[in-house]
Design an enzyme around this catalytic site. Structure first.
Site: not given
Lengths: 367, 395
Positions: B130, B245
């Site tokens: 991110s 994830e």
């Protein structure tokens, strides 16, 4: 550990899906719902041929002897097709109660004709108080006769005999016996008719042992949850199809996140209800210690999620969803009936609370 | 359909249970409430011990130090870890996400260089994905890497990096080609965090702690042999990491949720409401039962998804319902805890009247992050809408 269907289960499911699509398409559902009983003898005969009326019952009574998982796969497909008529009442309700409470001799007389397709039946339990706790039943037998009124009895008009839950036992009553009066109750679901049944000194035969009643109702509840799941899946499929096709502002409405995210939630709710239903059926089949909790979890979730998926589906269909012509409201009506049948989410949450808060065994997991 | 453990699963569980009984440190309870920078060496030691028993990365192939565990065995692993109240492992991201990505995309030299030290917790890994202007829209990331001889020169900023302050290495997604469609110009680099020009700043979150960091890169030189996968194929490499994830994370949460609801049920028997135990209050009973049921459904969804992945071979978009389900459920669970605790719910760990050392006030705040981290609920719903239901892409 394997949470998937085996080959014969997949085959059964696919065959059932094909069977209902071919024999009971929506035009047929609409035709039957306009009839008095929503029952069709020819359709019934074809289901008997498939072995559906004897699916979970022992072979010695003419049943197929399959398990609870197979039962719910069949009922899921029946729910997807919005199958009208007394399959649920006869097999999942009456048949399960007979299987759990009747003597071998009584099974020969009552369960065998269900398996062979000669008899249809149902269970009469609710009274004016409309409570699903067997302990709240008021009606009692006196000298082998029943007097009083049962309400919300599904498919009573086409039943050849009725299973009646009374305070002092579970009884079977011939539909043609003296002093029975069956009156329709006008209810939302047009595909599964409800009746009031009044008994006035009606002769009744006590079934062997009422101890199995709770478990039989759990089997019926698993079947009902599976029907709800099938209806949710159909509502989801119709809605996604519509969202892809319907255009506004020059785009398919399924492109708008306000619509798309509701579809995603419908998917989440449908799959979650399905997980709970399959596990509950398996737990019943295995006599797992958490079977009763698992059933209540499944019904709790599906009762609410079935309604919610219907809400979302109608909303996404816009004006079309509000028309009589569109099929969604037929599923929505069934969802409301199924939501309260055999206990709504409030009822089952309380049952979970009794099982996990009031007992010291706080673990759902058997492992 | 058979939810009983098969013989191999039974054996796996028994072996693990025996090992955990003998090896889970007895003094963990004294450590668990301390801040991560104090406990980190402890967690490293614990992971080393697990690795010695070949339990650090059960999902990995045997030749890389794992046990080639099936998904069901992985689920059993996390349940047993939670049941034994075992500490977490120090190198959570290296073991769970980055190691598997290196095994899938890395060269032999990369595997040989990095895998053993991930297992032994000698090198801790973090993820640079991110950015301040690229969160949900990851493909819009701007950190750039320019080729200069046999090195890439990296400039840019990353944010929300877990384990940033402990990280020795970073799986970094960078833009290597700005002149092609956005997804096609990305590359994954394995970056030594000691490289000159890397700056790590802890990011304080709404709970008051700093689980995450901001990473700044100024003219950081990364050798070309540290490209993971192919140049400009970084999108596929990164997405594969994200799938790990979403797929595996929920598995380890079930028993933690289960412990929370069991604790709330226990508390409801002593907390008074309208002159009687809350456990007798019909509304509280309804809410606890609802939550209890949903926690069980979360487990069942997970098992069903595992069965499906086992049949098809890869983690798929169905992982998205798991992420939505557990994150929103955890928020509802914490809300019920607050309703049950009343004014006590707000007391922090430091207050002597705090219930359960303040875990409920912490949980209430922390779970707001659950529907944001690891793919927001909105992104998960986009994934279901487009990839599962086949609706047109909305963005």
């Amino acid at each position: 550990m394997e949470f998937g269907l085996n080959e014969s289960q997949l085959l059964l499911r696919d065959n059932a899906r094909k069977f209902f699509a071919g024999e009971c398409p929506m035009e047929e559902v609409r035709r039957l719902m306009e009839t008095e009983t929503a029952y069709d003898q020819a359709l019934w005969a074809k289901m008997v041929e498939q072995g559906y009326t004897g699916i979970i019952f022992p072979e010695e009574y003419g049943g197929v002897g399959l398990g609870k998982v197979e039962l719910i796969l069949l009922m899921e497909e029946a729910g997807r097709a919005l199958l009208p008529g007394p399959l649920f009442s006869t097999v999942a309700l009456a048949g399960s109660v007979l299987d759990a409470t009747a003597t071998p001799e009584q099974k020969k007389r009552y369960l065998a004709p269900i398996c062979s397709g000669h008899a249809r039946s149902t269970v009469a339990m609710l009274e004016a108080g409309a409570s699903w706790h067997p302990a709240d039943v008021q009606m009692s037998s006196a000298s082998g006769k029943l007097t009083g009124e049962k309400l919300f009895v599904p498919d009573a008009k086409v039943a050849d005999f009725l299973i009646v839950v009374a305070r002092d036992g579970v009884f079977v009553v011939d539909a043609k016996a003296a002093g029975i009066e069956v009156q329709p109750m006008e209810a939302m679901d047009l595909t599964r008719k409800l009746y009031s049944v009044r008994f006035s000194g009606t002769p009744a035969e006590r079934l062997g042992d009422a101890v199995g009643l709770a478990r039989a109702l759990d089997v019926a509840t698993a079947a009902l949850v599976a029907e709800i799941v099938g209806a949710m899946q159909r509502t989801l499929d119709l809605t996604v199809e519509y969202a892809k096709m319907r255009k506004q502002f020059g785009k398919p409405i399924g492109m708008f996140q306000a619509v798309q995210h509701q579809c995603a939630d419908m998917y989440l709710e449908t799959e979650s209800a399905r997980s709970a239903a399959y596990y509950a059926a398996w737990a019943l089949e295995e006599n797992a210690p958490d079977a009763a909790v698992a059933i209540s979890i499944a019904k709790m979730y599906a009762s609410d999620a079935g309604r919610t998926v219907g809400n979302r589906g109608i909303q996404i269909h816009g004006g079309m969803g509000f028309t009589w012509e569109n099929d969604l409201h037929l599923y929505y009506r069934r969802a409301k009936a199924s939501e309260t049948a055999l206990g709504d989410s409030t009822f089952h949450r309380e049952r979970i609370a009794r099982l996990v808060i009031d007992s010291t065994a706080t673990s759902v997991q058997s492992a | 359909m058979d939810l009983n453990l098969n013989a191999e699963e039974q054996q796996f569980r028994d072996e693990l249970r025996t090992w955990l009984d003998a090896n889970v440190p007895k003094d963990w309870a004294e450590w668990r409430e301390k801040p991560l920078d104090e406990t980190f060496p402890y967690l490293r030691t614990w992971q080393r011990k697990l690795h010695e028993g070949r339990w650090a990365a059960v999902s990995w192939p045997k030749e890389y130090g794992g046990r080639s565990a099936t998904l069901m065995q992985q689920a059993i692993f996390w349940e047993e870890m939670a049941r034994a109240q075992a500490p977490q492992m120090a190198n959570a991201l290296g073991l769970g996400l980055i190691g598997p990505t290196i095994i899938a995309y890395g060269t032999e030299a990369q595997k040989k260089r990095f895998i053993p030290k991930i297992l032994s917790a000698e090198e801790i890994w973090c993820q640079g994905f991110s950015e301040p202007n690229a969160g949900s829209d990851l493909a819009g990331l701007q950190t750039e890497a320019r080729l200069d001889g046999d090195h890439y020169v990296v400039n840019g900023q990353k944010v929300w990096t877990s384990f940033g302050t402990f990280g020795n290495w970073c799986e970094l997604v960078v833009r290597t080609d700005a002149n092609v469609p956005r997804h096609k110009g990305l590359t994954v680099l394995l970056v030594d965090m000691k490289s000159p020009g890397v700056d790590v700043r802890p990011l304080r979150q709404m709970t008051g702690e700093s689980e995450f960091s901001e990473l700044f890169f100024r003219d950081v030189r990364v050798p070309v042999e540290n490209v993971l996968g192919r140049v400009n194929d970084g999108w596929n490499v990164a997405v594969s990491t994200l799938m790990y994830e979403r797929g595996s994370y929920g598995a380890r949460l079930h028993l933690l949720f289960k412990r929370s609801i069991d604790r709330l049920v226990e508390l409801s028997r002593t907390i008074q409401r309208n002159g009687r135990p809350a456990a007798c209050d019909p509304l509280i009973r309804q809410k606890l039962a609802q939550c209890y049921g949903e926690i069980e459904i979360m487990r069942l969804n997970q098992l069903r998804a595992f069965s499906r992945i086992t049949a098809t071979g890869v983690p798929g978009p169905e992982g998205s319902i798991l992420k939505i389900f557990w994150s929103e459920l955890n928020q509802r669970l914490q809300q019920i805890a607050q309703e049950l605790l009343g004014p006590y719910g707000q007391l922090l760990a430091g207050d002597r009247r705090a219930v359960d050392k303040g875990i409920w006030s912490y949980g209430y705040l922390r779970t707001r992050g659950n529907t944001i981290e690891a793919g927001t609920s909105e992104v998960q719903r986009n994934i279901i809408g487009h990839f599962v239901l086949g609706l047109p892409r909305s963005y």
